[in-house]
Structure formats: C-alpha cells, structure tokens
Design a protein around this motif. Structure first.
Motif, short mmCIF file in Angstrom:
data_model
loop_
_atom_site.label_atom_id
_atom_site.label_comp_id
_atom_site.label_asym_id
_atom_site.label_seq_id
_atom_site.Cartn_x
_atom_site.Cartn_y
_atom_site.Cartn_z
N GLU A 47 0.86 -1.18 0.00
CA GLU A 47 0.00 0.00 0.00
C GLU A 47 0.90 1.23 0.00
OE1 GLU A 47 -4.00 1.62 0.37
OE2 GLU A 47 -3.44 -0.47 0.31
N GLY A 48 0.56 2.23 -0.78
CA GLY A 48 1.30 3.48 -0.74
C GLY A 48 1.60 4.03 -2.12
N GLU A 49 2.43 5.07 -2.13
CA GLU A 49 2.85 5.71 -3.38
C GLU A 49 4.33 5.44 -3.57
OE1 GLU A 49 3.06 10.11 -5.41
OE2 GLU A 49 1.40 9.65 -4.07
N PRO A 58 4.67 8.56 -10.65
CA PRO A 58 4.15 7.91 -9.45
C PRO A 58 3.43 6.61 -9.77
CG PRO A 58 2.88 9.88 -9.96
CD PRO A 58 4.02 9.83 -10.94
N ILE A 60 0.77 4.29 -7.65
CA ILE A 60 -0.03 4.33 -6.44
C ILE A 60 -0.78 3.02 -6.26
CG2 ILE A 60 -1.93 5.51 -5.26
CD1 ILE A 60 -1.09 8.02 -6.90
N GLU A 62 -3.55 1.66 -3.83
CA GLU A 62 -4.52 2.14 -2.85
C GLU A 62 -5.62 1.11 -2.66
OE1 GLU A 62 -6.26 6.47 -2.03
OE2 GLU A 62 -6.83 5.67 -3.99
N LEU A 66 -3.81 -1.51 -7.87
CA LEU A 66 -2.91 -0.70 -8.68
C LEU A 66 -3.60 -0.40 -9.99
CD1 LEU A 66 0.24 0.16 -9.32
CD2 LEU A 66 0.11 -1.89 -10.71
N GLN A 73 5.90 -0.88 -15.25
CA GLN A 73 6.07 -0.20 -13.97
C GLN A 73 7.01 -1.05 -13.11
OE1 GLN A 73 1.78 -0.12 -13.27
NE2 GLN A 73 1.97 2.10 -13.08
N CYS A 77 9.74 -1.32 -2.84
CA CYS A 77 9.04 -1.19 -1.56
C CYS A 77 10.05 -1.58 -0.48
CB CYS A 77 7.85 -2.12 -1.47
SG CYS A 77 6.68 -1.90 -2.80
#
Length: 83
Positions: A47-49, A58, A60, A62, A66, A73, A77
C-alpha cells in the motif's frame, strides 16, 4: 551469512505479468501489462505511493489495487515485514 533472496512470478487472471524480487526487507515489483489492458490490478500485500524506476512517474497502490498502465512499472518497496 548471505541475504535471503527470492524471485516470485505472481499468477493472476488479467494477463498482466507481475514479478517480485525480495531481498531482506526490500521488495522490487515489475508490472508488465502485455495486453494493454485497462482497469485495476489487485496487489493486496502493499500500500502506498512509489516511483516508477523507468520514467519517475508515481505508482499508487490504494486499497490493495494498482491502476494498470500501458507502460511497464518497476518500483521498490522498502522496510516491509514478511507476510
């Protein structure tokens, strides 16, 4: 002692290649949308950016989802606990 390393190829039904490389507390994800699909891809373990290492855009994640891009991409992490 050497670091624990693992390469994982995740199975999914969306024909999107999801690769993960784990080394200690860092994971690197590669998302390759080979069919150019649109929509969301479940990635429940993070979870996160993050920052796409290819184009610095970016990435993201959420609520365990994704948003798919037509471009590859690759993102890092860090400081994640083992599942």
């Amino acid at each position: 002692m050497g670091a624990h390393r693992q390469f994982v190829l995740h199975d999914n039904s969306q024909e999107v290649l999801v690769c993960e490389y784990q080394c200690e507390d860092t994971r690197v994800f590669g998302i390759f949308n080979v069919r150019g699909l649109e929509g969301d891809l479940p990635l429940a373990t993070i979870e996160g950016e993050f920052v796409n290492l290819i184009d610095n855009q970016p990435v993201i994640v959420e609520k365990g989802q994704l948003k798919l891009s037509r471009k590859p991409q690759i993102f890092v992490c860090s400081n994640l606990s083992a599942e």
